[in-house]
Design a protein around this motif. Structure first.
Motif, PDB file in Angstrom:
ATOM      1  N   LYS A 187     -91.505  14.153  22.344  1.00 30.83           N
ATOM      2  CA  LYS A 187     -91.141  13.004  23.165  1.00 30.83           C
ATOM      3  C   LYS A 187     -91.387  13.294  24.643  1.00 30.83           C
ATOM      4  CE  LYS A 187     -87.686  10.868  20.203  1.00 30.83           C
ATOM      5  NZ  LYS A 187     -88.481   9.633  20.083  1.00 30.83           N
ATOM      6  N   ARG A 188     -91.681  12.249  25.379  1.00 26.42           N
ATOM      7  CA  ARG A 188     -91.876  12.410  26.811  1.00 26.42           C
ATOM      8  C   ARG A 188     -90.522  12.506  27.491  1.00 26.42           C
ATOM      9  NH1 ARG A 188     -95.471   8.559  30.876  1.00 26.42           N
ATOM     10  NH2 ARG A 188     -95.212   9.864  32.725  1.00 26.42           N
ATOM     11  N   VAL A 189     -90.295  13.585  28.203  1.00 34.46           N
ATOM     12  CA  VAL A 189     -89.050  13.788  28.932  1.00 34.46           C
ATOM     13  C   VAL A 189     -89.374  14.074  30.388  1.00 34.46           C
ATOM     14  CG1 VAL A 189     -87.758  14.626  26.929  1.00 34.46           C
ATOM     15  CG2 VAL A 189     -89.045  16.258  28.335  1.00 34.46           C
ATOM     16  N   GLY A 245     -88.753   6.919  28.386  1.00 31.64           N
ATOM     17  CA  GLY A 245     -89.165   8.231  28.863  1.00 31.64           C
ATOM     18  C   GLY A 245     -90.269   8.213  29.891  1.00 31.64           C
ATOM     19  N   ASN A 247     -85.012  12.056  28.298  1.00 36.46           N
ATOM     20  CA  ASN A 247     -85.555  10.710  28.454  1.00 36.46           C
ATOM     21  C   ASN A 247     -84.432   9.695  28.618  1.00 36.46           C
ATOM     22  OD1 ASN A 247     -84.512  10.788  25.876  1.00 36.46           O
ATOM     23  ND2 ASN A 247     -86.331  10.034  24.848  1.00 36.46           N
ATOM     24  N   LYS A 286     -82.745   9.243  22.190  1.00 31.01           N
ATOM     25  CA  LYS A 286     -82.673  10.050  23.406  1.00 31.01           C
ATOM     26  C   LYS A 286     -82.604  11.533  23.043  1.00 31.01           C
ATOM     27  CE  LYS A 286     -80.166   6.478  25.964  1.00 31.01           C
ATOM     28  NZ  LYS A 286     -79.821   5.593  24.830  1.00 31.01           N
TER      29      LYS A 286
END
Length: 243
Positions: A94-96, A11, A114, A61
């Motif tokens: 989460k980092r997207v 990500g 991500n 994901k």
């Protein structure tokens, strides 16, 4: 696993942007700066850092569909301090990163994920994923202007690919056009309309492939369903183990 693929799946950035990070010397593996493509890492064993910060591996994901309001940038960092679309995903841990971009003043459908390989395929012209826009333009385009938009407009970076164009509504001084494109050039719709003499006053992306904004208001988002993700994979020729 190749380093750029690791960074994309973690990500950090799309795979293409991850390659740029590597070339710029911003990535270290086990304390050593890496600038060449093809380096392989083992998740959970090798230490990978970007700009001195460790990249945490998590192979899960995630996929979100956002109704982007105007007045937000789609970059993850803005030197001017303007609001970012990522700020709207308050419940996403989460980092997207965005799939492509929408201009600051443009609203509408934006995917964030991500999944670096799917991101790349959804935005690369080779895969021909359609994006549909509704544009309020100045003036009333005549048949010649509509034909140019549909068959190709000469821009500073070359001719545009053929597009689907519909004249939805006529006003006294403005019109509403619907344009479906298979390219993803920077500010393409705005530049196309300006080139035929009808500058865009308001622009909204209403659809990407089969996805729409149904059920969402500006600023709202939802996760994609499993079936929607599967359809995107099929559309771009991906298999589950490709990314």
């Amino acid at each position: 696993m190749r380093l750029q693929k690791f960074l994309a799946q973690a990500g950090v950035a799309s795979r293409r942007s991850a390659e740029d990070l590597i070339r710029a010397g911003r990535v270290k593996v086990n304390g050593n700066t890496v600038t060449a493509m093809g380096v392989k890492v083992e998740p959970g064993r090798d230490l990978v850092e970007v700009d001195g910060r460790e990249v945490k591996w998590n192979g899960e994901k995630v996929y979100y569909l956002l109704y982007k309001p105007p007045g937000y940038v789609t970059t993850l960092y803005d030197p001017q301090g303007r609001p970012k679309v990522i700020d709207l995903l308050k419940g996403v841990k989460k980092r997207v990163f965005p799939v492509g971009r929408l201009d600051y003043d443009t609203e509408g459908l934006l995917l964030l994920t991500n999944d670096g390989e799917l991101n790349l395929r959804l935005t690369h012209p080779r895969y021909g994923v359609t994006k549909t826009y509704r544009a309020l333009v100045k003036g009333v385009p005549d048949r010649q202007a509509l034909h140019k938009l549909a068959t190709g407009v000469k821009l500073e970076d070359g001719m545009t690919a053929p597009a689907e164009v519909k004249l939805l509504r006529l006003g006294k001084d403005t019109s509403i056009l619907e344009l479906t494109l298979r390219e993803g050039r920077k500010r393409e719709v705005r530049r196309m309309c300006s080139a035929v003499g009808h500058p865009v006053l308001r622009l909204k992306r209403t659809k990407m492939a089969f996805l729409t904004l149904k059920g969402l208001r500006p600023g709202e988002y939802r996760p994609l369903t499993k079936r929607e993700v599967e359809r995107l994979y099929a559309l771009t020729g991906l298999k589950r183990d490709d990314s």
